[in-house]
Design a protein around this motif. Structure first.
Motif, PDB file in Angstrom:
ATOM      1  N   PHE A 197       0.812  -1.220   0.000  1.00 26.09           N
ATOM      2  CA  PHE A 197       0.000   0.000   0.000  1.00 26.09           C
ATOM      3  C   PHE A 197       0.850   1.277   0.000  1.00 26.09           C
ATOM      4  CE2 PHE A 197      -2.769  -3.137   2.270  1.00 26.09           C
ATOM      5  CZ  PHE A 197      -3.761  -3.204   1.294  1.00 26.09           C
ATOM      6  N   SER A 198       2.169   1.125  -0.139  1.00 29.37           N
ATOM      7  CA  SER A 198       3.045   2.285   0.097  1.00 29.37           C
ATOM      8  C   SER A 198       2.821   3.450  -0.888  1.00 29.37           C
ATOM      9  CB  SER A 198       4.519   1.851   0.088  1.00 29.37           C
ATOM     10  OG  SER A 198       4.785   1.143  -1.093  1.00 29.37           O
ATOM     11  N   ASN A 199       2.184   3.173  -2.037  1.00 32.55           N
ATOM     12  CA  ASN A 199       1.994   4.265  -3.004  1.00 32.55           C
ATOM     13  C   ASN A 199       0.559   4.785  -3.096  1.00 32.55           C
ATOM     14  OD1 ASN A 199       4.710   4.311  -3.865  1.00 32.55           O
ATOM     15  ND2 ASN A 199       4.327   2.440  -5.052  1.00 32.55           N
ATOM     16  N   VAL A 200      -0.271   4.499  -2.104  1.00 31.85           N
ATOM     17  CA  VAL A 200      -1.686   4.878  -2.241  1.00 31.85           C
ATOM     18  C   VAL A 200      -1.937   6.362  -1.969  1.00 31.85           C
ATOM     19  CG1 VAL A 200      -2.573   2.573  -1.682  1.00 31.85           C
ATOM     20  CG2 VAL A 200      -2.381   4.277   0.127  1.00 31.85           C
ATOM     21  N   PRO A 213      -8.457  -8.591  16.453  1.00 33.03           N
ATOM     22  CA  PRO A 213      -7.889  -7.481  17.234  1.00 33.03           C
ATOM     23  C   PRO A 213      -8.410  -6.101  16.800  1.00 33.03           C
ATOM     24  CG  PRO A 213      -6.283  -8.317  15.649  1.00 33.03           C
ATOM     25  CD  PRO A 213      -7.449  -9.250  15.604  1.00 33.03           C
ATOM     26  N   ASN A 214      -8.348  -5.202  17.749  1.00 28.82           N
ATOM     27  CA  ASN A 214      -8.802  -3.827  17.580  1.00 28.82           C
ATOM     28  C   ASN A 214      -8.150  -3.141  16.371  1.00 28.82           C
ATOM     29  OD1 ASN A 214     -10.339  -1.751  18.716  1.00 28.82           O
ATOM     30  ND2 ASN A 214      -9.515  -2.253  20.736  1.00 28.82           N
ATOM     31  N   GLN A 215      -6.855  -3.376  16.205  1.00 26.84           N
ATOM     32  CA  GLN A 215      -6.134  -2.755  15.100  1.00 26.84           C
ATOM     33  C   GLN A 215      -5.310  -3.815  14.370  1.00 26.84           C
ATOM     34  OE1 GLN A 215      -3.078   0.629  15.250  1.00 26.84           O
ATOM     35  NE2 GLN A 215      -4.971   1.613  15.905  1.00 26.84           N
ATOM     36  N   THR A 216      -5.798  -4.205  13.213  1.00 25.78           N
ATOM     37  CA  THR A 216      -5.087  -5.206  12.401  1.00 25.78           C
ATOM     38  C   THR A 216      -3.851  -4.549  11.770  1.00 25.78           C
ATOM     39  OG1 THR A 216      -6.434  -4.523  10.541  1.00 25.78           O
ATOM     40  CG2 THR A 216      -7.210  -6.440  11.779  1.00 25.78           C
ATOM     41  N   ASN A 217      -2.984  -5.346  11.203  1.00 25.39           N
ATOM     42  CA  ASN A 217      -1.826  -4.798  10.491  1.00 25.39           C
ATOM     43  C   ASN A 217      -2.267  -3.900   9.335  1.00 25.39           C
ATOM     44  OD1 ASN A 217       0.421  -5.771  11.949  1.00 25.39           O
ATOM     45  ND2 ASN A 217       0.055  -7.818  11.117  1.00 25.39           N
ATOM     46  N   PHE A 218      -3.400  -4.238   8.727  1.00 27.19           N
ATOM     47  CA  PHE A 218      -3.985  -3.424   7.650  1.00 27.19           C
ATOM     48  C   PHE A 218      -4.243  -1.988   8.155  1.00 27.19           C
ATOM     49  CE2 PHE A 218      -8.136  -2.186   5.600  1.00 27.19           C
ATOM     50  CZ  PHE A 218      -7.723  -2.128   4.277  1.00 27.19           C
ATOM     51  N   LEU A 219      -4.820  -1.885   9.340  1.00 28.69           N
ATOM     52  CA  LEU A 219      -5.115  -0.561   9.902  1.00 28.69           C
ATOM     53  C   LEU A 219      -3.844   0.125  10.403  1.00 28.69           C
ATOM     54  CD1 LEU A 219      -8.536  -1.102  11.748  1.00 28.69           C
ATOM     55  CD2 LEU A 219      -8.092  -0.394   9.391  1.00 28.69           C
ATOM     56  N   LYS A 220      -2.912  -0.667  10.915  1.00 32.26           N
ATOM     57  CA  LYS A 220      -1.635  -0.084  11.366  1.00 32.26           C
ATOM     58  C   LYS A 220      -0.884   0.529  10.183  1.00 32.26           C
ATOM     59  CE  LYS A 220      -0.881  -2.937  15.447  1.00 32.26           C
ATOM     60  NZ  LYS A 220      -0.540  -4.307  15.822  1.00 32.26           N
ATOM     61  N   THR A 221      -0.947  -0.168   9.039  1.00 32.98           N
ATOM     62  CA  THR A 221      -0.308   0.350   7.823  1.00 32.98           C
ATOM     63  C   THR A 221      -0.969   1.661   7.410  1.00 32.98           C
ATOM     64  OG1 THR A 221       0.133  -1.902   7.110  1.00 32.98           O
ATOM     65  CG2 THR A 221       0.258  -0.217   5.408  1.00 32.98           C
ATOM     66  N   ALA A 222      -2.306   1.690   7.450  1.00 31.51           N
ATOM     67  CA  ALA A 222      -3.047   2.899   7.087  1.00 31.51           C
ATOM     68  C   ALA A 222      -2.583   4.080   7.938  1.00 31.51           C
ATOM     69  CB  ALA A 222      -4.536   2.662   7.301  1.00 31.51           C
ATOM     70  N   LYS A 223      -2.450   3.826   9.226  1.00 29.34           N
ATOM     71  CA  LYS A 223      -2.060   4.868  10.175  1.00 29.34           C
ATOM     72  C   LYS A 223      -0.647   5.371   9.845  1.00 29.34           C
ATOM     73  CE  LYS A 223      -1.864   5.370  15.220  1.00 29.34           C
ATOM     74  NZ  LYS A 223      -1.955   4.608  16.471  1.00 29.34           N
ATOM     75  N   LYS A 224       0.240   4.421   9.622  1.00 35.19           N
ATOM     76  CA  LYS A 224       1.642   4.752   9.341  1.00 35.19           C
ATOM     77  C   LYS A 224       1.760   5.605   8.072  1.00 35.19           C
ATOM     78  CE  LYS A 224       4.436   1.253   8.646  1.00 35.19           C
ATOM     79  NZ  LYS A 224       4.754  -0.132   8.974  1.00 35.19           N
ATOM     80  N   LEU A 225       0.872   5.346   7.106  1.00 38.77           N
ATOM     81  CA  LEU A 225       0.942   6.058   5.835  1.00 38.77           C
ATOM     82  C   LEU A 225       0.153   7.373   5.843  1.00 38.77           C
ATOM     83  CD1 LEU A 225       0.478   2.994   3.436  1.00 38.77           C
ATOM     84  CD2 LEU A 225       2.605   4.236   3.865  1.00 38.77           C
ATOM     85  N   GLY A 226      -0.442   7.707   6.997  1.00 38.24           N
ATOM     86  CA  GLY A 226      -1.155   8.978   7.116  1.00 38.24           C
ATOM     87  C   GLY A 226      -2.573   8.943   6.577  1.00 38.24           C
ATOM     88  N   ASN A 227      -3.208   7.791   6.688  1.00 45.00           N
ATOM     89  CA  ASN A 227      -4.590   7.675   6.224  1.00 45.00           C
ATOM     90  C   ASN A 227      -5.563   7.521   7.392  1.00 45.00           C
ATOM     91  OD1 ASN A 227      -4.516   7.484   3.152  1.00 45.00           O
ATOM     92  ND2 ASN A 227      -2.871   6.120   3.784  1.00 45.00           N
ATOM     93  N   LYS A 228      -6.829   7.755   7.094  1.00 41.34           N
ATOM     94  CA  LYS A 228      -7.856   7.516   8.117  1.00 41.34           C
ATOM     95  C   LYS A 228      -8.114   6.015   8.207  1.00 41.34           C
ATOM     96  CE  LYS A 228     -10.120  10.569   5.796  1.00 41.34           C
ATOM     97  NZ  LYS A 228     -11.138  11.294   5.092  1.00 41.34           N
TER      98      LYS A 228
END
Ligand code: ATR
Length: 264
Positions: A197-200, A213-228
């Motif tokens: 997802f690094s280029n989204v 879990p409350n925050q999956t790796n999918f959501l952690k990635t979103a957060k790291k990349l500055g997404n909601k």
């Protein structure tokens, strides 16, 4: 005492009994909500118990959302469009199948103040809940809906239900405004979807149907990349609320206490 059930296989993880029994108690209703692990050959007899008024309502989860349909008398419009049923009840001597996953997803997205009109939605996965998400996206006015699944033939089966759905090969990341993880990847803490997802870009909404879990790796990635980002907790609560409304004809409360019930 009225009896309600959630059926699935596996079913141990289901939090529906906890939530429904909480609301049943809160509203002084004389009822109990249980869970039952089912095999395919037991569906018919169970639906018969609804017909005989031994059971007042059933929630249906994976892998039975489609398999229950042949045993029902009538489907709601949403259940028909998605070929998925998650709520069963008797009305006017008929066994009805409804789908509150659709409204559950809609309510969860609206709560985020996310306007889908003229937006592109990208759905990952083709399992039990995905047709409901796609139908909700259509209802909310998404202008373009894309689907990608590891096993492409399953995405093709869903495309048969929705004319304008576009299939994206697994591994490709198209332009999107909202991406929804409808796969089961992430239920286990260490699991990661094998997509880059690094280029989204930024300011997209990443929505995961998974809430534990409350925050999956999918959501952690979103957060790291500055997404909601948002997990599926409210979708789960709202689908339960809509089933509760159908069965008991009253609207249960959703507040911090309800949300906390699902923290395990
Ligand atoms: P079901 O398929 O029985 O309805 P589900 O939990 O609703 O079960 O769906 C599982 C979804 O997660 C499927 O879309 C599945 O993809 P496949 O159709 O290719 O099996 C997806 N999934 C599960 N593990 C995956 C993985 N490691 N990578 C990508 N997708 C995965």
């Amino acid at each position: 005492m009225k009896k309600y059930l959630v059926i699935g296989n596996p079913i141990d993880h289901s939090l529906s009994p906890k939530l429904h029994n909480f609301w049943i108690k809160q509203n002084n209703i004389n009822a109990i909500y249980d869970k039952k692990k089912l095999n395919d050959d037991e569906i018919k007899n169970l639906i018969f118990e609804i017909r005989e008024n031994k059971i007042s309502g059933i929630n249906v989860t994976v892998p039975f959302k489609n398999k229950v349909i042949p045993f029902l008398d009538e489907l709601s419009l949403g259940a028909k469009k998605t070929q998925s049923v998650n709520t069963i009840f008797m009305k006017d001597n008929k066994v009805i199948g409804d789908n509150t996953d659709i409204g559950g997803f809609e309510s969860a997205i609206k709560k985020l103040d996310f306007d889908l009109s003229n937006k592109t939605a990208f759905v990952l996965g083709a399992g039990g809940v995905v047709p409901s998400i796609i139908y909700a996206l259509v209802k909310m006015g998404a202008s373009k809906i894309l689907i990608s699944n590891r096993t492409e033939s399953k995405a093709e089966n869903i495309k048969k239900l929705f004319n304008n759905l576009q299939i994206v090969s697994w591994g490709e990341i198209p332009e999107f405004d909202i991406i929804i993880n409808g796969t089961s990847v992430g239920l286990d803490d260490n699991e990661q979807i094998d997509l880059d997802f690094s280029n989204v870009g930024k300011n997209k909404l990443f929505y995961d149907v998974i809430y534990n879990p409350n925050q999956t790796n999918f959501l952690k990635t979103a957060k790291k990349l500055g997404n909601k980002f948002e997990n599926g907790k409210l979708m789960f609560i709202f689908q339960a609320l809509l089933s509760f409304k159908i069965w008991h004809n009253l609207e249960p409360t959703v507040n911090e206490e309800t949300i906390k019930l699902l923290d395990i």
